[in-house]
Design an enzyme around this catalytic site. Sequence first.
Site, mmCIF file in Angstrom:
data_model
loop_
_atom_site.group_PDB
_atom_site.id
_atom_site.type_symbol
_atom_site.label_atom_id
_atom_site.label_comp_id
_atom_site.label_asym_id
_atom_site.label_seq_id
_atom_site.Cartn_x
_atom_site.Cartn_y
_atom_site.Cartn_z
ATOM 1 C CG ASP B 91 -93.546 0.002 -83.426
ATOM 2 O OD1 ASP B 91 -93.946 -1.025 -82.866
ATOM 3 O OD2 ASP B 91 -92.915 -0.038 -84.512
ATOM 4 C CB SER B 92 -89.252 2.229 -80.316
ATOM 5 O OG SER B 92 -89.900 1.321 -79.428
ATOM 6 N N GLY B 93 -89.956 -0.567 -81.978
ATOM 7 C CA GLY B 93 -89.518 -1.956 -82.113
ATOM 8 C C GLY B 93 -89.407 -2.645 -80.773
ATOM 9 C CG PHE B 95 -95.130 -3.510 -77.344
ATOM 10 C CD1 PHE B 95 -95.988 -4.101 -78.260
ATOM 11 C CD2 PHE B 95 -95.406 -3.629 -75.996
ATOM 12 C CE1 PHE B 95 -97.119 -4.780 -77.834
ATOM 13 C CE2 PHE B 95 -96.536 -4.318 -75.558
ATOM 14 C CZ PHE B 95 -97.389 -4.884 -76.480
ATOM 15 C CG ASP B 145 -91.454 2.749 -74.567
ATOM 16 O OD1 ASP B 145 -92.653 2.858 -74.250
ATOM 17 O OD2 ASP B 145 -91.072 1.994 -75.501
ATOM 18 N N GLY B 215 -97.726 1.955 -72.080
ATOM 19 C CA GLY B 215 -97.861 1.006 -70.992
ATOM 20 C C GLY B 215 -99.283 0.671 -70.618
ATOM 21 C CB CYS B 303 -122.232 1.440 -92.680
ATOM 22 S SG CYS B 303 -120.487 1.627 -93.099
#
Lengths: 398, 395
Positions: B91-93, B95, B145, B215, B303
């Site tokens: 991710d971009s960091g 958040f 973002d 978001g 499972c």
Amino acid sequence: MEQRKSPVRGSAAGQLSFPNSDSRSAPHNPQRPARFHLSGPPYLLSSFSGFSPAPVQPASLLPCFFSSLEGISPKTISNIGGLHQMLSLHQHIFAAVPRDSIIALPEHDSTNKYGASFQTPGGRLLIKPAEYVELVSSMKPDFWVTLADEVPAWVSDKRNRTSVDRTLRWLDDCLSLNKTGTTIFGSIVGGSSIEERHRCAQEVAQRNVSGYWIGGFGLGESMDERAALLTAVTDNLPEDMPRHVSGLGLPEEVLQGVAAGIDLFDSTYVYHLTLGGFALTFPLERNKGDNADYQLSDSGGDDMKINLKATIYRKDTSPIVESCNCFTCQNHTKAYLNHLFNVHEMLAQTLLEIHNTHQYLGFFCSIRKAIEEGKFEQFRRNFVESRRECLFAAASSD
Amino acid sequence: MALKFEVLGRFNRARAAQLTLPHYLCQTPLFMPVGTQGTIKGLTKNQLEEIGCQIILGNTYHLALRPTSELIDELGGLHKFMNWPRALLTDSGGFQMVSLLHLADITEKGVTFQSPVDGKPMLLTPEESIQIQNRIGADIIMALDDVVRTTITGPRIEEAMYRTLRWIDRCIAAHKRPNEQNLFGIVQGGLDPVLRDICVRGLVERNLPGYAIGGLAGGEDKDSFWRVVAQCTAALPEDKPRYVMGVGYPLDIVVCSALGADMYDCVYPTRTARFGTALVPEGVLKLKHQAMANDIRPIDPMCECMVCKNYTRAYIHCLVTKDAMGSQLLSYHNLYYMMKLSRDLHSSIVEGRFPEFVCKFLQTMFPKGDVPEWVCNAMEVAGIDISSCCHEMKV
């Protein structure tokens, strides 16, 4: 070569086999092969072994008796089918031992004539022989050790004598309560008194047990006094029965135990090493004059182990030990482990424990090999001396 | 562009596809577990492969802090550092910064914050974020973002949306490895359909390898949530992957897949494992409950995972609060569950039985037929008939 098979579950012939001792090179030092017990509570072992991607060779496990009871009742363990089922470790041998130096510490002050006292995370527990036998029967281990009153080296003579009397009484209680005919190891104590060790060993040797558990070590005695105490016990025990000691973990201590005639070991050595971020690195083939490249002052380790938390490993893309074929060394680098330790990720412990256990088991393998080749004394000497040389080199290089 | 996206099957808006990344050939819909600091809490790479993980998410913020992106680069990239042979996404960091740090502030330049190490003022710009991600070397990297929570209202949302569009150009310009790493843009705009539409158009114009819907998963009500997803998936290009960030619960994943999304990430399965909760088809199982202490069944008898094949609820119960292994076992099971869900979504779409799968899923989770209204509404838009599972509709 005489093979003795103990009635252990699922074992192929030879799981617990004891070749005759070969020529005695020194008095009191029959050469015996040592099998290996892993150490500590099921937490510890479960943490890697329930789970380890590349299973370590089948070895015995010693669950911590009491800690495994917190949160799960003996009845439930029984309903599940015993320890093998519960931990899903069907190839392994389980031994039930009351002492565990991490979670259940013997509290000799509180032990009384009714039962043995232990300090556990859940508080102090007093266990009586009848309760003990019941707990053991729900676990269905392959063998179990009778309840003992373990005391540290510094207690009074009177207290020490009492511990021997109690341990013998509880041994008899456990034997008479043993309805299902399971395999029992008789407990031998005696603290740091040669006479008491003799006495206890002689008494236990007369009981109808399948092996011997020697307690009270790793509780404050020095290595020097221990040698005599060990042989005081083993001299009184029949040759062809297994002897198991708890609390001897350092390689030198193990070698001392083997020399005195011990076959099975358990300790928390690997557990504590791993907690501290230490990785075992000693070469398994120890030759005299083998000058390994010692990185001492920077690494916080020595030629036996390195501390993976040390900053010198930040960019080290080599495995912990080049020639090691454990899962961790085959897949990961010191740099990655260093990072995991620094960010307190639990994977660090898992990976390191896999390696340390593998390495430690390999050490026992080397011991067995040396004994088979009749070279145990030499092996022991080399090992201890190379270690001393290395420490000397470290001290004088400053 | 360093990926290929090929749709293999559809049901209305839902699609099953093959996503070819530099390090791995993936099948969507897929769930990506979060391996924050270069590891998924306590699981080895072998276990992750066994479970069927295809892409793992690494957090740029944490990795840049320790061991630093420069070190990772020097040692050959994150794949090599972790020895993970399959795909990675970073991710971009942004958040993390906003959510983890006091006094983080967003300006046109970037995200300003106080360094957690020494308190010095620092700035994470779009350029810097991309450079760090270039060094880490993941198959998919995310644009920086301007993310605002959907619970906020007012002009801030519009500001954030336009800024996100301005920043995407800076990200594209800063990206040094477009042939090895895929830069995904992130659609912002809060819950406002007009803003979302502008953002989608703006990003699509830039012709990126893939798009994320950001978001969301931040506390908004479910009804608003699914509508934003539906709007975005309808407007985003057919032939590129769509990633809904921060989702999530199995139910949410099923709904979003029905609406046409392909990729998901969330800490939920592993985090809830550490609190003693297991994911099961009926919902959740809380292993800490006293009732578990004597229950000798596996977590889920149906499972097939290693945990359910070897361990009982009683045993896990006694581990769960006290031992790392308890949370490791639950993480293993929970991730297995999520990967199986991903596989089932993919294969049911490909094999033309997606509606049946959805119905069975809902029936198991809501045996009394009390499927939440938002799910019913979403499924209607998705064109999936779930009347057999909904109590109201049965009447």
